[in-house]
Every structure is written in structure tokens, then in C-alpha cells.
Design an enzyme around this catalytic site. Structure first.
Site, PDB file in Angstrom:
ATOM      1  N   ARG A  92       0.821  -1.216   0.000  1.00 19.33           N
ATOM      2  CA  ARG A  92       0.000   0.000   0.000  1.00 19.33           C
ATOM      3  C   ARG A  92       0.857   1.268   0.000  1.00 19.33           C
ATOM      4  O   ARG A  92       0.431   2.302  -0.527  1.00 19.33           O
ATOM      5  CB  ARG A  92      -0.920   0.001   1.218  1.00 19.33           C
ATOM      6  CG  ARG A  92      -2.042  -0.997   1.035  1.00 19.33           C
ATOM      7  CD  ARG A  92      -2.921  -1.064   2.237  1.00 19.33           C
ATOM      8  NE  ARG A  92      -4.126  -1.831   1.920  1.00 19.33           N
ATOM      9  CZ  ARG A  92      -5.028  -2.177   2.808  1.00 19.33           C
ATOM     10  NH1 ARG A  92      -4.888  -1.837   4.070  1.00 19.33           N
ATOM     11  NH2 ARG A  92      -6.089  -2.863   2.439  1.00 19.33           N
ATOM     12  N   GLY A 124      -9.916  -8.692  -1.181  1.00 18.89           N
ATOM     13  CA  GLY A 124      -9.061  -9.369  -0.216  1.00 18.89           C
ATOM     14  C   GLY A 124      -8.426 -10.694  -0.590  1.00 18.89           C
ATOM     15  O   GLY A 124      -7.253 -10.749  -0.965  1.00 18.89           O
ATOM     16  N   GLY A 177     -13.049  -3.852   0.456  1.00 23.69           N
ATOM     17  CA  GLY A 177     -14.437  -3.397   0.613  1.00 23.69           C
ATOM     18  C   GLY A 177     -14.827  -2.361  -0.431  1.00 23.69           C
ATOM     19  O   GLY A 177     -15.928  -2.394  -0.981  1.00 23.69           O
TER      20      GLY A 177
END
Ligand code: AMP
Length: 395
Positions: free
Chosen positions: A35, A353, A376
Site C-alpha cells: 500500500r 481481499g 471493501g
């Protein structure tokens, strides 16, 4: 769609919402910097323009200001990834944050302390958003993983930058690539929806039926469909209260001309364990006491042939319990078929995920066209929702 590419950041202080919610080990070392790497292009662009970067993020779900959730643990890794020193201030609003920002020079990067040390972040408090907003000249949202939340730093803050707000490079490419799938002109379009439960993906499946030619349904959720069709599924995972819905989905798919592909055979096991005895069984005739934990060879071959004739592919969710080697064959086979189709020119997007984890585990990340960073957020986009963090920049 205004992105960092459309702004010259010279002498500007860019306030960037990044997603540095990275996993840490017991010694507070970052175990996966994906990330942070994903935020690099935006930061580099702003610095190269002659601007400075104020990075804000959340980390975990702190209740108070627990040390374990401090973003100071990220500084070293962020500096290594960016290849420059990263300044840190132990608050995200108030006098110390304001002083650190006042001392920030062009070419420098400042990381603020965890936004979620303040409950006002998640409640979307206006005053808190205003305090954050006072720190920068331009607001950049590059946190796709948090774009589905109307939090102070992801959504509310944008109102304070009516003219000076834009998408970061990562968020822009997430939107661009998802749009490539959802608005696909390259047909046939195939979606593979796997994972444990139908209940968590119903809205995704319903929305996706308008966009795809083929829908492969695999993993634990397949058994609810098979049982609803009258199959014997042994002790496989099932959601009995979703059987009617499963039949409705099959009917709608037929009306819309979408071909549904369910597994025809499965690897069954006598226990949910790496040490189980296994057999191959037709999926409609699983014996009592046995559970289906991976797709079988005929299913894998059927799935591969659908995938290989597709031009656009979306993959969300594994088709077996891939965390155990014994039941990883189906997910590996599926991933390899997607990689092969990609090599032949198809556009493939992996997201959500567990499929991202599977793609990484089986070295497929480089062999697909795009790996989405948001779990999500990606699912909500697939459900057809407009994410508040995206809308706030567009408004
Ligand atoms: P999800 O988070 O809904 O994408 O589900 C992912 C999880 O589904 C993974 O942890 C898999 O182990 C699990 N899963 C996949 N296939 C099966 C299956 N046949 N039975 C039980 N769990 C499964």
C-alpha cells in the site's frame, strides 16, 4: 476527472489522504509495504513539481491513542520505499501538526499521526475536517481502500477545497481499471465470483449480471446453488436461507442471457484439515460426512475454457480453501488460466481481499492486467455504488 497530473504543485502543500493501513508484526515492523508502494507515484509527481506532501492515514482501529497503532512505526518503511527521508509529527491536527506543516519545505514529506486517534475522523466531524483542511493548499485523495467510507479525511474534507482537490494516481487508476471491466467493450466478459458465502456477494452478483456474458460461481458459495437445484452436498458449506435467492439468480441470469458456470466436480474431504483424506466427487452427489473444499479437475478444465475465450475478466474470491495446499489446486488452475488469457490479450482485473492474497501467493500478480488494492471499496464499486470518497472529488 481531475487527477494529480492536471495540477502543477510548485510551492504547494499537498494534503494527501493515503492508505498506509499496513500489517505490522509484533516488533511493529511493516510486513507488507504494497500500500505504501502504491502511493509512491502520486508523491513523486508532487515532489517533482516542486511541492511538498503532507500524508494522512489511519492505521488499524485504535480505541484510545495506543502506541501499537502509531504511524511512527511506518516512517522507516515509507522512507525506504520513497527513497527519501520522511518527517513525522505526533498529531494530525492542532498546534504541533500546524507547526510541522509551517516548517515544511518544497521537496519534503511529512507524515501525520493516525487520523483514527480522533473519533471525529470516523464520525465525519465537520470541525475536525476543517482543522485537517487548514494544513494544505490542495487536497488529494489517493486512498482507494477507504473511499467507501464517508470519513472526515476521505470525504468531508473535500468540501473545503472546492477548486483545489483531485484524485491521486492510484485512486485514478483504480477507477479507470474498474471502469474498463464494468463498462467493458471487449467481449466476452467473464466474472469469477468465489469465496465462502453467497450472502456477502449477493449485491455484487446481481449488479454484475448486467455487465457480463459469463459468470463462474465457485468456492463455498457454489454449494448453496447446488443444494437449491436438488443436489446432495454432504457437509459442505451452505446457507440454507439463501437457496431461494440462488435459484432467483440463476433465473435472472437466464433471462439476461448470462451463462452461469458452476463446478461439476469437487475435491471432497472427510475433515476441514490439511491432513484430511480426499476424493474427487460429482458436486451433486457428495456423500454424507464429506465436504467439498476445492473445485475438481473437470470443473477446472471447464472454467479454463471459458476464461481462455474471454476478452475481459474479473476475478473476486478463491474457488477453494486455497490457504491449505491440499485444496489450492482449483484456485491455482484458475489463476493460471487468467494469466494465459491475459498473455493472449485479454484484460484481467483481480480484486477483493482473498483473491489478491491468492494471486500474490501463487505469483500471479505480475501476470494479470491489474490488481486492485481495495477490498471493501472494490466490492462496493462492483455492487454499482458510487463511493463517497470518489463522489466528493467529483462534486
Ligand atoms: P471471501 O472472503 O468471501 O472471498 O471468502 C474467502 C474464503 O473462502 C477463503 O478463506 C477460502 O478458504 C474460503 N473458501 C473457498 N472455498 C471454500 C469451500 N469450498 N468451503 C469453505 N470455504 C471455502
Amino acid at each position: 476527472m481531475k487527477t494529480v497530473q492536471d495540477i502543477n504543485f510548485k510551492d504547494k502543500k499537498a494534503l494527501i489522504r493515503v492508505d498506509f493501513n499496513v500489517p505490522l508484526d509484533n516488533a511493529f515492523k511493516v510486513t507488507d509495504a504494497t500500500r505504501i508502494e502504491a502511493a509512491k507515484p502520486t508523491i513523486v509527481k508532487i515532489l517533482e513539481d516542486g511541492g511538498s506532501c503532507i500524508l494522512m492515514s489511519h492505521l488499524g482501529r485504535p480505541k484510545n491513542k495506543e502506541n501499537e497503532f502509531s504511524l511512527k512505526h511506518i516512517v522507516e518503511t515509507a522512507a525506504a520505499v520513497l527513497g527519501l527521508s520522511v518527517l513525522f509529527v505526533n498529531d494530525c491536527v492542532g498546534p504541533s501538526a500546524e507547526a510541522a506543516v509551517a516548517n515544511l519545505n518544497p521537496g519534503e514529506v511529512l507524515l501525520l499521526e493516525n487520523l483514527r486517534y480522533y473519533k471525529e475522523e470516523t464520525t465525519g466531524d465537520l470541525g475536525f475536517a476543517k482543522q485537517l483542511a487548514s494544513l494544505g493548499d490542495v487536497y488529494v485523495n489517493d486512498a482507494f481502500g477507504s473511499a467507501h467510507r464517508a470519513h472526515a479525511s476521505t470525504t468531508i474534507i473535500a468540501d473545503y477545497f472546492p477548486e483545489n482537490k483531485c484524485f491521486g494516481a492510484l485512486l485514478a487508476s483504480e477507477i479507470f481499471n474498474l471502469e474498463k471491466v464494468l463498462g467493458a467493450s471487449q467481449k466476452p466478459v467473464t466474472a469469477i465470483i468465489g469465496g465462502a458465502k453467497v450472502s456477502s456477494k449477493i449485491t455484487v452478483i446481481e449488479n454484475i449480471l448486467d455487465k457480463v456474458d459469463h459468470l463462474i460461481i465457485g468456492g463455498g458459495m457454489a454449494f448453496t446453488f447446488i443444494k437449491a437445484q436438488g443436489g446432495q452436498i454432504g457437509s459442505s458449506l451452505v446457507e440454507d436461507d439463501k437457496q431461494a435467492l440462488a435459484l432467483q439468480i440463476l433465473k435472472t441470469a437466464k433471462e439476461k442471457g448470462v451463462e452461469i458456470h458452476l463446478p461439476v466436480d469437487v475435491i471432497v474431504a472427510d475433515q476441514f484439515s490439511e491432513f484430511a483424506s480426499t476424493e474427487i466427487s460429482p458436486i451433486h452427489e457428495i456423500a454424507e460426512g464429506w465436504m467439498g473444499l476445492d473445485s475438481g479437475p473437470q470443473s477446472n478444465s471447464n472454467f479454463a475454457s471459458v476464461i481462455l475465450k474471454s476478452k475481459t475478466i474479473l476475478w473476486n474470491g478463491p474457488v477453494g480453501v486455497f490457504e491449505m495446499e491440499l485444496f489450492s489446486g482449483g484456485t491455482i488452475s484458475l489463476g493460471n488460466a487468467i494469466a494465459e488469457a491475459t498473455q493472449q490479450g485479454a484484460f484481467s482485473l483481480v480484486g477483493g481481499g482473498d483473491s489478491v492474497a491468492a494471486a500474490k501467493q501463487f505469483n500471479l500478480s505480475q501476470k494479470v492486467s491489474y490488481v486492485s488494492t481495495g477490498g471493501g471499496a472494490m466490492l462496493e464499486m462492483l455492487e454499482g455504488k458510487t463511493l463517497p470518497g470518489i463522489q466528493a472529488i467529483l462534486d
